[in-house]
Scaffold this motif. Structure first.
Motif, PDB file in Angstrom:
ATOM      1  N   ILE A 103       0.840  -1.194   0.000  1.00 21.37           N
ATOM      2  CA  ILE A 103       0.000   0.000   0.000  1.00 21.37           C
ATOM      3  C   ILE A 103       0.877   1.246   0.000  1.00 21.37           C
ATOM      4  N   ALA A 104       1.926   1.246   0.807  1.00 22.45           N
ATOM      5  CA  ALA A 104       2.843   2.396   0.850  1.00 22.45           C
ATOM      6  C   ALA A 104       3.482   2.624  -0.518  1.00 22.45           C
ATOM      7  N   ASP A 105       3.877   1.550  -1.189  1.00 16.48           N
ATOM      8  CA  ASP A 105       4.438   1.684  -2.538  1.00 16.48           C
ATOM      9  C   ASP A 105       3.439   2.331  -3.484  1.00 16.48           C
ATOM     10  N   ARG A 106       2.200   1.884  -3.414  1.00 17.03           N
ATOM     11  CA  ARG A 106       1.170   2.448  -4.305  1.00 17.03           C
ATOM     12  C   ARG A 106       0.878   3.906  -3.952  1.00 17.03           C
ATOM     13  N   LEU A 107       0.893   4.238  -2.651  1.00 17.48           N
ATOM     14  CA  LEU A 107       0.705   5.636  -2.251  1.00 17.48           C
ATOM     15  C   LEU A 107       1.822   6.509  -2.826  1.00 17.48           C
ATOM     16  N   GLU A 108       3.045   6.031  -2.769  1.00 21.23           N
ATOM     17  CA  GLU A 108       4.162   6.795  -3.332  1.00 21.23           C
ATOM     18  C   GLU A 108       4.010   6.955  -4.836  1.00 21.23           C
ATOM     19  N   ARG A 109       3.553   5.920  -5.516  1.00 22.59           N
ATOM     20  CA  ARG A 109       3.326   6.031  -6.966  1.00 22.59           C
ATOM     21  C   ARG A 109       2.237   7.054  -7.295  1.00 22.59           C
ATOM     22  N   CYS A 110       1.316   7.243  -6.345  1.00 24.14           N
ATOM     23  CA  CYS A 110       0.261   8.261  -6.508  1.00 24.14           C
ATOM     24  C   CYS A 110       0.755   9.639  -6.060  1.00 24.14           C
ATOM     25  N   ARG A 111       2.048   9.724  -5.729  1.00 20.23           N
ATOM     26  CA  ARG A 111       2.725  10.963  -5.337  1.00 20.23           C
ATOM     27  C   ARG A 111       2.282  11.487  -3.977  1.00 20.23           C
ATOM     28  N   ALA A 112       1.754  10.607  -3.129  1.00 17.42           N
ATOM     29  CA  ALA A 112       1.431  10.991  -1.747  1.00 17.42           C
ATOM     30  C   ALA A 112       2.738  11.173  -0.980  1.00 17.42           C
ATOM     31  N   ARG A 113       2.671  11.909   0.104  1.00 20.49           N
ATOM     32  CA  ARG A 113       3.823  12.169   0.974  1.00 20.49           C
ATOM     33  C   ARG A 113       3.684  11.271   2.196  1.00 20.49           C
ATOM     34  N   LEU A 114       4.448  10.169   2.234  1.00 16.57           N
ATOM     35  CA  LEU A 114       4.362   9.246   3.358  1.00 16.57           C
ATOM     36  C   LEU A 114       4.929   9.901   4.612  1.00 16.57           C
ATOM     37  N   ILE A 115       4.150   9.864   5.686  1.00 17.46           N
ATOM     38  CA  ILE A 115       4.572  10.495   6.939  1.00 17.46           C
ATOM     39  C   ILE A 115       4.859   9.473   8.029  1.00 17.46           C
ATOM     40  N   GLY A 116       4.819   8.222   7.684  1.00 14.30           N
ATOM     41  CA  GLY A 116       5.127   7.170   8.649  1.00 14.30           C
ATOM     42  C   GLY A 116       5.499   5.893   7.929  1.00 14.30           C
ATOM     43  N   ASP A 117       6.221   5.053   8.616  1.00 15.68           N
ATOM     44  CA  ASP A 117       6.554   3.742   8.066  1.00 15.68           C
ATOM     45  C   ASP A 117       5.284   2.909   7.968  1.00 15.68           C
ATOM     46  N   PRO A 118       5.208   1.996   6.998  1.00 16.80           N
ATOM     47  CA  PRO A 118       4.062   1.088   6.954  1.00 16.80           C
ATOM     48  C   PRO A 118       3.962   0.347   8.287  1.00 16.80           C
ATOM     49  N   GLU A 119       2.757   0.226   8.802  1.00 19.72           N
ATOM     50  CA  GLU A 119       2.549  -0.357  10.136  1.00 19.72           C
ATOM     51  C   GLU A 119       1.695  -1.613  10.044  1.00 19.72           C
ATOM     52  N   SER A 120       2.095  -2.646  10.767  1.00 22.56           N
ATOM     53  CA  SER A 120       1.320  -3.890  10.843  1.00 22.56           C
ATOM     54  C   SER A 120       0.688  -4.015  12.217  1.00 22.56           C
ATOM     55  N   PHE A 121      -0.575  -4.444  12.225  1.00 25.56           N
ATOM     56  CA  PHE A 121      -1.301  -4.762  13.450  1.00 25.56           C
ATOM     57  C   PHE A 121      -1.606  -6.250  13.370  1.00 25.56           C
ATOM     58  N   PHE A 122      -1.439  -6.925  14.492  1.00 24.87           N
ATOM     59  CA  PHE A 122      -1.386  -8.384  14.449  1.00 24.87           C
ATOM     60  C   PHE A 122      -2.676  -9.065  14.868  1.00 24.87           C
ATOM     61  N   VAL A 123      -2.945 -10.160  14.151  1.00 27.76           N
ATOM     62  CA  VAL A 123      -4.112 -11.000  14.409  1.00 27.76           C
ATOM     63  C   VAL A 123      -3.644 -12.406  14.750  1.00 27.76           C
ATOM     64  N   THR A 124      -4.547 -13.154  15.370  1.00 29.84           N
ATOM     65  CA  THR A 124      -4.286 -14.563  15.657  1.00 29.84           C
ATOM     66  C   THR A 124      -4.852 -15.402  14.512  1.00 29.84           C
ATOM     67  N   ARG A 125      -4.678 -16.695  14.584  1.00 28.36           N
ATOM     68  CA  ARG A 125      -5.199 -17.579  13.534  1.00 28.36           C
ATOM     69  C   ARG A 125      -6.722 -17.718  13.577  1.00 28.36           C
ATOM     70  N   GLN A 126      -7.397 -17.221  14.641  1.00 26.04           N
ATOM     71  CA  GLN A 126      -8.833 -17.433  14.797  1.00 26.04           C
ATOM     72  C   GLN A 126      -9.691 -16.777  13.710  1.00 26.04           C
ATOM     73  N   PRO A 127      -9.598 -15.711  13.109  1.00 28.50           N
ATOM     74  CA  PRO A 127      -8.695 -14.584  13.341  1.00 28.50           C
ATOM     75  C   PRO A 127      -9.347 -13.521  14.229  1.00 28.50           C
ATOM     76  N   THR A 128      -8.638 -13.114  15.227  1.00 28.87           N
ATOM     77  CA  THR A 128      -9.030 -11.989  16.072  1.00 28.87           C
ATOM     78  C   THR A 128      -7.792 -11.136  16.295  1.00 28.87           C
ATOM     79  N   LEU A 129      -8.001  -9.886  16.651  1.00 31.85           N
ATOM     80  CA  LEU A 129      -6.869  -9.019  16.942  1.00 31.85           C
ATOM     81  C   LEU A 129      -6.152  -9.491  18.192  1.00 31.85           C
ATOM     82  N   GLU A 130      -4.836  -9.406  18.173  1.00 32.50           N
ATOM     83  CA  GLU A 130      -4.075  -9.693  19.392  1.00 32.50           C
ATOM     84  C   GLU A 130      -4.400  -8.615  20.425  1.00 32.50           C
TER      85      GLU A 130
END
Length: 162
Positions: A103-130
């Motif tokens: 997504i960050a790569d595509r945002l940059e291709r759209c000439r957006a100004r990224l203001i943060g590193d791409p962030e991951s939020f984690f889920v379990t296999r159930q799937p539910t949020l950790e």
């Protein structure tokens, strides 16, 4: 500040993260929260911050997220502050991949100004949020809002993961 939070979600986890981000951004101004298939092909005038996220599948973005970028008008994000996130299993990136990175790569291709590193939020296999991921999403949103404020230095903010 006018923000737009766009998400793709299959099991509801990414939507919950997007809602937590939007909740914090509302403290700083107006926020539109939209599913990827409802997002416009161009950003509303006066958009200061765009945050886009989706689940990681097959090492990357889901088809609805890819379709969102395919329909965005060229240059529609030029200079707009932007950030990317995903939800994924807590595996090494080599094994899981990251929709946020794509997504960050595509945002940059759209000439957006990224203001943060791409962030991951984690889920379990159930799937539910950790446990603690909604709080981490809120903390990340606080950092994004500060970086997107008019007069901010525009330097990327660090990861909420620490």
């Amino acid at each position: 500040m006018n923000s737009l939070v766009i998400y793709g979600s299959r099991s509801g986890n990414t939507q919950r993260i997007a809602e937590a981000i939007a909740e914090i951004l509302r403290e700083r101004g107006s926020v539109q929260l939209l599913a990827a298939d409802e997002a416009p092909a161009s950003m509303p005038a006066g958009t200061d911050l765009v945050v886009i996220g989706g689940p990681t599948e097959a090492h990357g973005m889901t088809p609805p997220m890819a379709q969102l970028f395919d329909r965005l008008a060229p240059g529609t994000l030029a200079g707009v502050a932007a950030a990317a996130f995903d939800t994924r299993l807590r595996w090494p990136l080599l094994l899981s991949g990251s929709a946020a990175a794509r997504i960050a790569d595509r945002l940059e291709r759209c000439r957006a100004r990224l203001i943060g590193d791409p962030e991951s939020f984690f889920v379990t296999r159930q799937p539910t949020l950790e446990e603690g991921e909604l709080e981490r999403a809120r903390a990340w949103a606080v950092m994004l809002a500060a970086a997107a404020e008019p007069g901010a230095r525009g330097e990327p903010v660090g990861s909420a993961a620490g």
